[in-house]
Design a protein around this motif. Structure first.
Motif, PDB file in Angstrom:
ATOM      1  N   LEU A  58      -8.223   0.198  -2.237  1.00  0.00           N
ATOM      2  CA  LEU A  58      -8.147  -1.079  -1.523  1.00  0.00           C
ATOM      3  C   LEU A  58      -8.123  -0.835  -0.009  1.00  0.00           C
ATOM      4  O   LEU A  58      -8.850  -1.493   0.748  1.00  0.00           O
ATOM      5  CB  LEU A  58      -6.890  -1.857  -1.963  1.00  0.00           C
ATOM      6  N   LEU A  59      -7.314   0.141   0.418  1.00  0.00           N
ATOM      7  CA  LEU A  59      -7.218   0.411   1.855  1.00  0.00           C
ATOM      8  C   LEU A  59      -8.546   0.957   2.397  1.00  0.00           C
ATOM      9  O   LEU A  59      -8.921   0.662   3.534  1.00  0.00           O
ATOM     10  CB  LEU A  59      -6.061   1.378   2.145  1.00  0.00           C
ATOM     11  N   ASN A  60      -9.260   1.733   1.576  1.00  0.00           N
ATOM     12  CA  ASN A  60     -10.592   2.205   1.976  1.00  0.00           C
ATOM     13  C   ASN A  60     -11.550   1.043   2.164  1.00  0.00           C
ATOM     14  O   ASN A  60     -12.336   1.009   3.106  1.00  0.00           O
ATOM     15  CB  ASN A  60     -11.194   3.121   0.892  1.00  0.00           C
ATOM     16  N   THR A  61     -11.487   0.096   1.215  1.00  0.00           N
ATOM     17  CA  THR A  61     -12.353  -1.083   1.319  1.00  0.00           C
ATOM     18  C   THR A  61     -12.044  -1.851   2.601  1.00  0.00           C
ATOM     19  O   THR A  61     -12.950  -2.270   3.325  1.00  0.00           O
ATOM     20  CB  THR A  61     -12.154  -2.002   0.091  1.00  0.00           C
ATOM     21  N   VAL A  62     -10.751  -2.013   2.870  1.00  0.00           N
ATOM     22  CA  VAL A  62     -10.347  -2.718   4.101  1.00  0.00           C
ATOM     23  C   VAL A  62     -10.929  -1.990   5.318  1.00  0.00           C
ATOM     24  O   VAL A  62     -11.479  -2.617   6.226  1.00  0.00           O
ATOM     25  CB  VAL A  62      -8.800  -2.798   4.191  1.00  0.00           C
ATOM     26  N   GLU A  63     -10.837  -0.663   5.317  1.00  0.00           N
ATOM     27  CA  GLU A  63     -11.338   0.128   6.447  1.00  0.00           C
ATOM     28  C   GLU A  63     -12.859  -0.028   6.591  1.00  0.00           C
ATOM     29  O   GLU A  63     -13.372  -0.199   7.697  1.00  0.00           O
ATOM     30  CB  GLU A  63     -10.938   1.595   6.248  1.00  0.00           C
ATOM     31  N   GLN A  64     -13.556   0.007   5.456  1.00  0.00           N
ATOM     32  CA  GLN A  64     -15.018  -0.146   5.513  1.00  0.00           C
ATOM     33  C   GLN A  64     -15.410  -1.515   6.034  1.00  0.00           C
ATOM     34  O   GLN A  64     -16.372  -1.654   6.785  1.00  0.00           O
ATOM     35  CB  GLN A  64     -15.610   0.029   4.115  1.00  0.00           C
ATOM     36  N   ILE A  65     -14.644  -2.524   5.636  1.00  0.00           N
ATOM     37  CA  ILE A  65     -14.962  -3.879   6.090  1.00  0.00           C
ATOM     38  C   ILE A  65     -14.674  -4.018   7.579  1.00  0.00           C
ATOM     39  O   ILE A  65     -15.418  -4.657   8.321  1.00  0.00           O
ATOM     40  CB  ILE A  65     -14.217  -4.916   5.233  1.00  0.00           C
ATOM     41  N   ARG A  66     -13.611  -3.345   8.030  1.00  0.00           N
ATOM     42  CA  ARG A  66     -13.326  -3.319   9.474  1.00  0.00           C
ATOM     43  C   ARG A  66     -14.510  -2.755  10.244  1.00  0.00           C
ATOM     44  O   ARG A  66     -14.947  -3.302  11.245  1.00  0.00           O
ATOM     45  CB  ARG A  66     -12.117  -2.407   9.737  1.00  0.00           C
ATOM     46  N   ILE A  67     -15.020  -1.647   9.767  1.00  0.00           N
ATOM     47  CA  ILE A  67     -16.101  -0.954  10.474  1.00  0.00           C
ATOM     48  C   ILE A  67     -17.389  -1.782  10.425  1.00  0.00           C
ATOM     49  O   ILE A  67     -18.067  -1.960  11.432  1.00  0.00           O
ATOM     50  CB  ILE A  67     -16.351   0.441   9.854  1.00  0.00           C
ATOM     51  N   ALA A  68     -17.683  -2.330   9.256  1.00  0.00           N
ATOM     52  CA  ALA A  68     -18.997  -2.946   9.054  1.00  0.00           C
ATOM     53  C   ALA A  68     -19.071  -4.407   9.472  1.00  0.00           C
ATOM     54  O   ALA A  68     -20.116  -4.873   9.941  1.00  0.00           O
ATOM     55  CB  ALA A  68     -19.395  -2.824   7.588  1.00  0.00           C
ATOM     56  N   ALA A  69     -17.984  -5.157   9.309  1.00  0.00           N
ATOM     57  CA  ALA A  69     -18.150  -6.610   9.432  1.00  0.00           C
ATOM     58  C   ALA A  69     -16.999  -7.352  10.090  1.00  0.00           C
ATOM     59  O   ALA A  69     -17.194  -8.445  10.607  1.00  0.00           O
ATOM     60  CB  ALA A  69     -18.373  -7.204   8.035  1.00  0.00           C
ATOM     61  N   ASN A  70     -15.808  -6.771  10.063  1.00  0.00           N
ATOM     62  CA  ASN A  70     -14.647  -7.569  10.484  1.00  0.00           C
ATOM     63  C   ASN A  70     -13.617  -6.670  11.165  1.00  0.00           C
ATOM     64  O   ASN A  70     -12.580  -6.345  10.591  1.00  0.00           O
ATOM     65  CB  ASN A  70     -14.044  -8.244   9.242  1.00  0.00           C
ATOM     66  N   PRO A  71     -13.905  -6.268  12.425  1.00  0.00           N
ATOM     67  CA  PRO A  71     -13.054  -5.280  13.095  1.00  0.00           C
ATOM     68  C   PRO A  71     -11.602  -5.754  13.271  1.00  0.00           C
ATOM     69  O   PRO A  71     -10.698  -4.931  13.386  1.00  0.00           O
ATOM     70  CB  PRO A  71     -13.716  -5.073  14.463  1.00  0.00           C
ATOM     71  N   GLY A  72     -11.384  -7.060  13.259  1.00  0.00           N
ATOM     72  CA  GLY A  72     -10.032  -7.576  13.490  1.00  0.00           C
ATOM     73  C   GLY A  72      -9.162  -7.611  12.244  1.00  0.00           C
ATOM     74  O   GLY A  72      -8.000  -8.011  12.314  1.00  0.00           O
ATOM     75  N   LEU A  73      -9.692  -7.206  11.103  1.00  0.00           N
ATOM     76  CA  LEU A  73      -8.935  -7.325   9.845  1.00  0.00           C
ATOM     77  C   LEU A  73      -7.700  -6.423   9.872  1.00  0.00           C
ATOM     78  O   LEU A  73      -7.807  -5.219  10.070  1.00  0.00           O
ATOM     79  CB  LEU A  73      -9.842  -6.938   8.661  1.00  0.00           C
ATOM     80  N   SER A  74      -6.532  -7.029   9.682  1.00  0.00           N
ATOM     81  CA  SER A  74      -5.294  -6.237   9.716  1.00  0.00           C
ATOM     82  C   SER A  74      -4.568  -6.333   8.380  1.00  0.00           C
ATOM     83  O   SER A  74      -4.927  -7.143   7.522  1.00  0.00           O
ATOM     84  CB  SER A  74      -4.386  -6.738  10.844  1.00  0.00           C
ATOM     85  N   ILE A  75      -3.565  -5.502   8.218  1.00  0.00           N
ATOM     86  CA  ILE A  75      -2.738  -5.577   7.012  1.00  0.00           C
ATOM     87  C   ILE A  75      -1.555  -6.490   7.329  1.00  0.00           C
ATOM     88  O   ILE A  75      -0.737  -6.189   8.202  1.00  0.00           O
ATOM     89  CB  ILE A  75      -2.223  -4.172   6.592  1.00  0.00           C
ATOM     90  N   GLU A  76      -1.481  -7.612   6.634  1.00  0.00           N
ATOM     91  CA  GLU A  76      -0.375  -8.549   6.822  1.00  0.00           C
ATOM     92  C   GLU A  76       0.922  -7.901   6.337  1.00  0.00           C
ATOM     93  O   GLU A  76       1.978  -8.022   6.972  1.00  0.00           O
ATOM     94  CB  GLU A  76      -0.646  -9.827   6.022  1.00  0.00           C
ATOM     95  N   GLY A  77       0.837  -7.215   5.213  1.00  0.00           N
ATOM     96  CA  GLY A  77       2.015  -6.527   4.693  1.00  0.00           C
ATOM     97  C   GLY A  77       1.879  -6.243   3.211  1.00  0.00           C
ATOM     98  O   GLY A  77       1.012  -6.798   2.525  1.00  0.00           O
ATOM     99  N   VAL A  78       2.735  -5.338   2.742  1.00  0.00           N
ATOM    100  CA  VAL A  78       2.824  -5.034   1.314  1.00  0.00           C
ATOM    101  C   VAL A  78       4.056  -5.777   0.791  1.00  0.00           C
ATOM    102  O   VAL A  78       5.139  -5.696   1.376  1.00  0.00           O
ATOM    103  CB  VAL A  78       2.972  -3.502   1.091  1.00  0.00           C
ATOM    104  N   LEU A  79       3.857  -6.537  -0.283  1.00  0.00           N
ATOM    105  CA  LEU A  79       4.945  -7.373  -0.809  1.00  0.00           C
ATOM    106  C   LEU A  79       5.363  -6.876  -2.203  1.00  0.00           C
ATOM    107  O   LEU A  79       4.536  -6.805  -3.111  1.00  0.00           O
ATOM    108  CB  LEU A  79       4.455  -8.829  -0.902  1.00  0.00           C
ATOM    109  N   ARG A  80       6.642  -6.542  -2.322  1.00  0.00           N
ATOM    110  CA  ARG A  80       7.146  -6.116  -3.633  1.00  0.00           C
ATOM    111  C   ARG A  80       7.414  -7.359  -4.481  1.00  0.00           C
ATOM    112  O   ARG A  80       8.143  -8.244  -4.067  1.00  0.00           O
ATOM    113  CB  ARG A  80       8.425  -5.287  -3.447  1.00  0.00           C
ATOM    114  N   THR A  81       6.774  -7.402  -5.649  1.00  0.00           N
ATOM    115  CA  THR A  81       6.867  -8.590  -6.503  1.00  0.00           C
ATOM    116  C   THR A  81       7.530  -8.257  -7.839  1.00  0.00           C
ATOM    117  O   THR A  81       7.606  -7.085  -8.233  1.00  0.00           O
ATOM    118  CB  THR A  81       5.458  -9.148  -6.805  1.00  0.00           C
ATOM    119  N   MET A  82       7.974  -9.283  -8.527  1.00  0.00           N
ATOM    120  CA  MET A  82       8.555  -9.154  -9.874  1.00  0.00           C
ATOM    121  C   MET A  82       9.621  -8.073  -9.899  1.00  0.00           C
ATOM    122  O   MET A  82       9.723  -7.298 -10.850  1.00  0.00           O
ATOM    123  CB  MET A  82       7.468  -8.833 -10.909  1.00  0.00           C
TER     124      MET A  82
END
Ligand code: ADP
Ligand code: MG
Length: 315
Positions: free
Chosen positions: A162-186
């Motif tokens: 997932l983080l690789n995909t985020v990085e690729q999307i940053r490079i290719a199409a959306n440089p401003g994409l940031s990680i809002e946060g990791v949320l522990r659920t359930m």
């Protein structure tokens, strides 16, 4: 707070939809203008908002393919106070058609959303459980990605993809994409493995991990069967309060305020132990403590101590 947040994790059943619906309701409760976009062909967010996915005439499918305006597909979820872009299994066909497009297939959602962006303060996208073209469209349209994670043995598996995909999307199409946060659920604090994995997450991702923890809570699980967010099913439930606390934390993070965490009350605590060197996490239901319009710990837009005027549209 003015941004587009994609709720993504290619694992199924980690709490994406629950987070998307309850975050939308909690943000709307602070009088923010919220749009929830269902980008999962399962249509769980749609059903969880009380909208019948089998009766949609226009949905995310047509919007994504450019066959309908976003505005024509939007549904007001009256009780919950936010707007929904509904979806159903037609989205699967839309994904297949997107894949066959020679160009611009990743930017369809971003372009479709553009005319609506100023109508809303926060736009939340519920992604499907796959790193497919629907998720890629969501990440290209988003300003940030919020990653719900269950604290179990295989939690970290797939995260690097997932983080690789985020990085690729940053490079290719959306440089401003940031990680809002990791949320522990359930989260179940009685589970030793959950505590261990939680500590690993904090050790690995540090402040990227939200301090607010979403407890395993029956009200969160049953609310969708009533077509409601937990806030309107049982507003006192630990699940509903945890999502309100998450909104409080997101707002305070944005302010960059140095909030001294409060000690958690012993009863009904869902807060995991922290890794060495980490401050104690506040109890989900007691994050903050101010009261505005009956929403504990969550300032409405423009309230003293809420986010700066920079992040609000002056118009
Ligand atoms: P995803 O969208 O990632 O597939 P869901 O949000 O649909 O995950 O959650 C999977 C299942 O777990 C659903 O049945 C949901 O009601 C339940 N669930 C999610 N979060 C919680 C929680 N905090 N406590 C109890 N049940 C939960
Ligand atoms: Mg889902």
């Amino acid at each position: 707070m003015k941004r587009v947040i994609a709720i993504a994790n290619q694992k199924g059943g980690v709490g994406k939809t629950t987070t998307a619906v309850n975050l939308a309701a909690s943000l709307a409760a602070t009088r923010r203008r919220v749009l929830l976009m269902d980008l999962d062909p399962q249509g769980n967010a749609t059903m969880g908002c009380g909208v019948d996915k089998s009766k949609l005439t226009v949905s995310a499918c047509e919007v994504l393919l450019g066959e309908a305006d976003m505005a024509s597909a939007l549904v007001t979820v009256e009780q919950s106070g936010f707007t929904l872009l509904p979806a159903n299994q037609d989205l699967t066909a839309a994904e297949v058609r997107l894949l066959s497009l020679p160009i611009a297939r990743e930017t369809k959602l971003r372009h479709a959303l553009q005319p609506q962006r100023e109508q809303f303060d926060v736009i939340i996208i519920d992604c499907p459980p796959a790193l497919n073209m629907l998720t890629v469209n969501s990440l290209v349209a988003a300003d940030s990605v919020l990653i719900p994670m269950q604290c179990e043995y295989y939690a970290l598996e797939g995260l690097s993809a997932l983080l690789n995909t985020v990085e690729q999307i940053r490079i290719a199409a959306n440089p401003g994409l940031s990680i809002e946060g990791v949320l522990r659920t359930m989260y179940d604090p009685r589970n030793n493995l959950a505590n261990e994995v939680s500590n690993q997450l904090v050790a690995h991702f540090g402040d990227t991990v939200f301090r607010t923890v979403i407890p395993r809570n029956i009200r969160l699980a049953e609310a969708p069967s009533f077509g409601k967010p937990a806030l309107f099913h049982d507003k006192e439930s630990r699940g509903a309060l945890a999502y309100l606390a998450l909104v409080g934390e997101m707002i305070r993070r944005e302010e960059g305020a140095n909030v001294v965490p409060r000690p958690a009350p012993a009863a009904a605590s869902a807060t995991p132990p922290q890794a060495p060197g980490q401050p104690p996490a506040p109890h989900p239901a007691t994050n903050g403590g101010e009261h505005h319009d009956g929403v504990a710990g969550v300032p409405p837009p423009g309230a003293p101590g809420s986010e700066s005027s920079l992040s609000k549209d002056p118009s």
